[in-house]
Design a protein around this motif. Structure first.
Motif, PDB file in Angstrom:
ATOM      1  N   UNK A 346       0.861  -1.238   0.150  1.00 29.33           N
ATOM      2  CA  UNK A 346      -0.140  -0.146  -0.128  1.00 29.33           C
ATOM      3  C   UNK A 346       0.867   1.255   0.092  1.00 29.33           C
ATOM      4  N   UNK A 347       0.681   2.060  -0.815  1.00 34.21           N
ATOM      5  CA  UNK A 347       1.533   3.328  -0.987  1.00 34.21           C
ATOM      6  C   UNK A 347       0.415   4.513  -0.971  1.00 34.21           C
ATOM      7  N   UNK A 348       0.636   5.241   0.014  1.00 37.70           N
ATOM      8  CA  UNK A 348      -0.209   6.566   0.343  1.00 37.70           C
ATOM      9  C   UNK A 348       0.537   8.046   0.097  1.00 37.70           C
ATOM     10  N   UNK A 349       0.062   8.940  -0.621  1.00 36.09           N
ATOM     11  CA  UNK A 349       0.689  10.350  -0.427  1.00 36.09           C
ATOM     12  C   UNK A 349      -0.542  11.154  -0.039  1.00 36.09           C
ATOM     13  N   UNK A 350      -0.223  12.003   1.127  1.00 36.18           N
ATOM     14  CA  UNK A 350      -1.147  12.863   1.317  1.00 36.18           C
ATOM     15  C   UNK A 350      -0.499  13.942   2.037  1.00 36.18           C
ATOM     16  N   UNK A 351      -0.682  15.396   1.895  1.00 36.25           N
ATOM     17  CA  UNK A 351      -0.111  16.450   2.530  1.00 36.25           C
ATOM     18  C   UNK A 351      -0.662  16.579   3.767  1.00 36.25           C
ATOM     19  N   UNK A 352      -2.035  16.254   4.063  1.00 34.62           N
ATOM     20  CA  UNK A 352      -2.224  16.239   5.518  1.00 34.62           C
ATOM     21  C   UNK A 352      -3.026  14.891   5.898  1.00 34.62           C
ATOM     22  N   UNK A 353      -2.043  14.298   6.617  1.00 34.62           N
ATOM     23  CA  UNK A 353      -2.389  12.755   7.222  1.00 34.62           C
ATOM     24  C   UNK A 353      -2.697  12.834   8.516  1.00 34.62           C
ATOM     25  N   UNK A 354      -3.982  13.078   8.654  1.00 33.41           N
ATOM     26  CA  UNK A 354      -4.626  13.125  10.148  1.00 33.41           C
ATOM     27  C   UNK A 354      -5.840  12.139  10.372  1.00 33.41           C
ATOM     28  N   UNK A 355      -5.434  10.685  10.213  1.00 32.61           N
ATOM     29  CA  UNK A 355      -6.485   9.659   9.905  1.00 32.61           C
ATOM     30  C   UNK A 355      -7.579   9.683  11.160  1.00 32.61           C
ATOM     31  N   UNK A 356      -8.641   8.988  10.771  1.00 32.03           N
ATOM     32  CA  UNK A 356      -9.745   8.946  11.839  1.00 32.03           C
ATOM     33  C   UNK A 356      -9.440   7.526  12.275  1.00 32.03           C
ATOM     34  N   UNK A 357      -9.921   6.938  13.651  1.00 36.17           N
ATOM     35  CA  UNK A 357      -9.583   5.984  14.049  1.00 36.17           C
ATOM     36  C   UNK A 357      -9.627   4.519  13.163  1.00 36.17           C
ATOM     37  N   UNK A 358     -10.765   4.850  12.295  1.00 37.39           N
ATOM     38  CA  UNK A 358     -10.699   3.395  11.363  1.00 37.39           C
ATOM     39  C   UNK A 358      -9.609   3.343  10.394  1.00 37.39           C
ATOM     40  N   UNK A 359      -9.380   4.595   9.730  1.00 33.03           N
ATOM     41  CA  UNK A 359      -8.195   4.544   8.833  1.00 33.03           C
ATOM     42  C   UNK A 359      -7.017   4.193   9.534  1.00 33.03           C
ATOM     43  N   UNK A 360      -6.601   4.617  10.542  1.00 31.56           N
ATOM     44  CA  UNK A 360      -5.598   4.274  11.437  1.00 31.56           C
ATOM     45  C   UNK A 360      -5.556   3.034  11.788  1.00 31.56           C
ATOM     46  N   UNK A 361      -6.499   2.350  12.143  1.00 33.12           N
ATOM     47  CA  UNK A 361      -6.445   0.627  12.460  1.00 33.12           C
ATOM     48  C   UNK A 361      -6.164   0.012  11.254  1.00 33.12           C
ATOM     49  N   UNK A 362      -6.778   0.441  10.294  1.00 30.01           N
ATOM     50  CA  UNK A 362      -6.683  -0.383   8.754  1.00 30.01           C
ATOM     51  C   UNK A 362      -5.226  -0.456   8.430  1.00 30.01           C
ATOM     52  N   UNK A 363      -4.532   0.621   8.459  1.00 28.19           N
ATOM     53  CA  UNK A 363      -2.988   0.699   8.182  1.00 28.19           C
ATOM     54  C   UNK A 363      -2.287  -0.034   9.155  1.00 28.19           C
ATOM     55  N   UNK A 364      -2.739   0.191  10.280  1.00 30.32           N
ATOM     56  CA  UNK A 364      -1.759  -0.762  11.478  1.00 30.32           C
ATOM     57  C   UNK A 364      -2.000  -2.085  11.160  1.00 30.32           C
ATOM     58  N   UNK A 365      -3.028  -2.416  11.001  1.00 30.90           N
ATOM     59  CA  UNK A 365      -3.461  -4.065  10.931  1.00 30.90           C
ATOM     60  C   UNK A 365      -2.873  -4.687   9.577  1.00 30.90           C
ATOM     61  N   UNK A 366      -2.820  -3.990   8.522  1.00 32.07           N
ATOM     62  CA  UNK A 366      -2.206  -4.459   7.143  1.00 32.07           C
ATOM     63  C   UNK A 366      -0.930  -4.517   7.285  1.00 32.07           C
ATOM     64  N   UNK A 367      -0.190  -3.422   7.938  1.00 27.43           N
ATOM     65  CA  UNK A 367       1.295  -3.431   8.241  1.00 27.43           C
ATOM     66  C   UNK A 367       1.657  -4.621   9.055  1.00 27.43           C
ATOM     67  N   UNK A 373       3.556  -1.009   3.793  1.00 30.26           N
ATOM     68  CA  UNK A 373       2.709   0.059   3.687  1.00 30.26           C
ATOM     69  C   UNK A 373       3.789   1.292   3.884  1.00 30.26           C
ATOM     70  N   UNK A 374       3.801   1.934   2.817  1.00 29.10           N
ATOM     71  CA  UNK A 374       4.504   3.191   2.747  1.00 29.10           C
ATOM     72  C   UNK A 374       3.752   4.628   2.637  1.00 29.10           C
TER      73      UNK A 374
END
Length: 497
Positions: A346-367, A373-374
């Motif tokens: 998974x590669x993500x580019x975002x100038x403002x990366x302030x994730x909500x809990x659902x997105x944060x959990x998804x990224x941590x779970x996959x990693x 995850x980059x």
């Protein structure tokens, strides 16, 4: 300040009956806020508002009344629903038009999800060209407008008149004069305050072409909604044949501010030139916004343009609109669905990366499940509070195995995209933050194509990776307590940014 302290201060400042009245009002504000602020609101956003209201009750409740509702006015929501139903009817109530047997189940269900949320189907027959140079992109858009024969639809967040953008506006005015129907939407508060905006308003007013402020805040003209609801979309459609969308605003890459010029800041964006049926889908998004501002639904154009033939060739793609006109957070739901179904990277580019809990959990779970995850963020951020809130997430992301790359200063990374495994790209205007999920009108392209996605990975390697520095985790762990404190305070208010 605790209630007893407030009572002591009020007693010292006012007569007894006034002190008691104010204390009762203060208590009522707090009690009512506890039971109402959290209604159908994310706990993170509710907590941010409650902290503000409990710390400064009277100021906090006034701000909540003006900024607390994420909903558009009822009439705007009705218009969005009307357009959604018209689009579904025009496309035969199908989530995927054309052959779809080859699609893996997670991607066909993603298309179904997007259709249910945003009304637009996944379609074949598209082609896309990446445009990573902002000035070149404006020149390309200018050439397309100069060749327009029927109509041009222009919708951007920040728009100004400067030496870089003047050619585009000259082309738009020339197109209008030769009989092309030119319609322009410019976010009001998004553009207000940037050098060149007032000059642009005078030019557009004198040209006679059709233009409107999107999401205007002009109560003296009866134009008002929640102050921080913004139209963050970037769309240009010419004749229904070609469209541009992505992260770029219509302004010089320095954003024309003296402080940016002194620091040498230049914004790095990523746009896509599109042909095929997704052009009509992007035009339908424009039509919904034009309807909101003008009461002209352009329904004839929607009915004609969205009569999409079934094909089995060309790139498969889907336009994903999102924002407060919809019942749910369309972009966030797509992002988390795709992330949870990743197998390799998974590669993500975002100038403002302030994730909500659902997105944060998804990224941590996959990693933690072994997926690479980059995350690309800017070493330089033009919003201090958002930047500190973003940094507050680095520790737990790194601990979960996410690799963070900081794009070099003085470039301000503004490109927004997600890559998943071999064939999935999402690219558009949406950041990875609460504002883009629930407050801003956004538009994204969901592209399923191995060749295009490999072009994106090549861009990542040759540009993003080579221009970035991996986060020094050892040095990061040694940052000062004061910096950590600032990050945590900004994180608490991140849902309100």
């Amino acid at each position: 300040m605790d209630p007893s302290g407030i009572f002591t201060w009020i007693q010292a400042q006012f007569p007894g009956w006034v002190a008691i009245t104010l204390l009762v009002i203060d208590a009522i504000v707090r009690i009512v806020a506890l039971g109402t602020v959290g209604y159908r609101r994310k706990p993170t956003a509710a907590l941010g508002w409650l902290i503000l209201i409990f710390m400064i009750p009277f100021v906090g409740i006034i701000l909540f009344l003006f900024l607390g509702s994420p909903n558009l006015p009822q009439r705007r929501r009705e218009k969005q629903h009307e357009i959604n139903e018209r689009v579904k009817s025009a496309t035969g109530h199908r989530a995927i038009i054309g052959a779809s047997d080859h699609l893996p189940l997670p991607l066909s269900t993603a298309a179904q999800l997007n259709y249910e949320l945003g009304a637009l189907p996944m379609v074949h027959g598209n082609s896309f060209e990446l445009v990573s140079d902002s000035v070149d992109c404006i020149e390309q858009m200018t050439r397309e407008v100069r060749g327009a024969k029927r109509f041009v639809h222009f919708e951007f967040y920040i728009v100004t008149l400067d030496d870089t953008t003047r050619q585009l506006f000259d082309a738009l005015i020339d197109a209008h004069r030769r009989g092309v129907e030119v319609r322009i939407l410019i976010d009001h508060l998004g553009s207000l305050g940037y050098p060149g905006y007032r000059s642009l308003v005078k030019l557009l007013d004198s040209s006679g072409l059709l233009w409107r402020r999107s999401m205007p805040i002009r109560p003296w003209r009866g134009e008002y909604q929640r102050l921080d609801l913004r139209n963050h979309r970037k769309i240009l459609v010419v004749d229904g044949d070609v469209a541009f969308t992505g992260s770029q605003n219509i302004i010089h890459p320095s954003y024309n501010k003296a402080s940016n010029l002194r620091r040498g800041l230049l914004w790095k964006d990523l746009m896509v030139r599109c042909t095929g049926p997704v052009v009509d889908e992007l035009d339908a998004v424009f039509a919904s916004d034009w309807y909101s501002e003008t009461d002209d639904p352009l329904l004839g154009e929607i009915d004609e343009d969205l009569d999409i033939p079934e094909e089995a060739t060309g790139v498969l793609a889907q336009v994903v609109p999102s924002g407060p006109g919809f019942e749910q957070e369309n972009n966030l739901q797509l992002f988390t669905h795709l992330i949870y179904n990743a197998n390799r990277e998974i590669v993500i580019s975002s100038p403002y990366f302030v994730p909500d809990p659902a997105l944060l959990t998804a990224l941590k779970t996959e990693s933690q499940s072994g997926v690479d995850v980059r995350l690309y963020v800017g070493a330089t951020n033009d919003h201090w509070i958002a930047g500190k809130a973003q940094e507050s997430y680095y520790d737990e992301l790194v601990e979960a195995g996410v690799r963070i790359f900081q794009y070099h200063s003085p470039t301000v990374l503004h490109a927004k995209f997600i890559l998943v495994d071999d064939e999935v790209t999402v690219i558009g205007s949406s950041n990875m933050d609460e504002r883009s999920f629930s407050i801003n009108h956004e538009v994204s392209l969901f592209i399923v194509d191995e060749e295009f996605t490999q072009r994106m990975y090549a861009l990542e390697r040759e540009d993003f990776r080579s221009s970035s520095v991996p986060l020094d985790t050892a040095a990061w762990a040694e940052r000062s307590l004061l910096r950590r404190y600032a990050e945590n305070v900004c994180r608490l208010g991140s849902a309100l940014l």
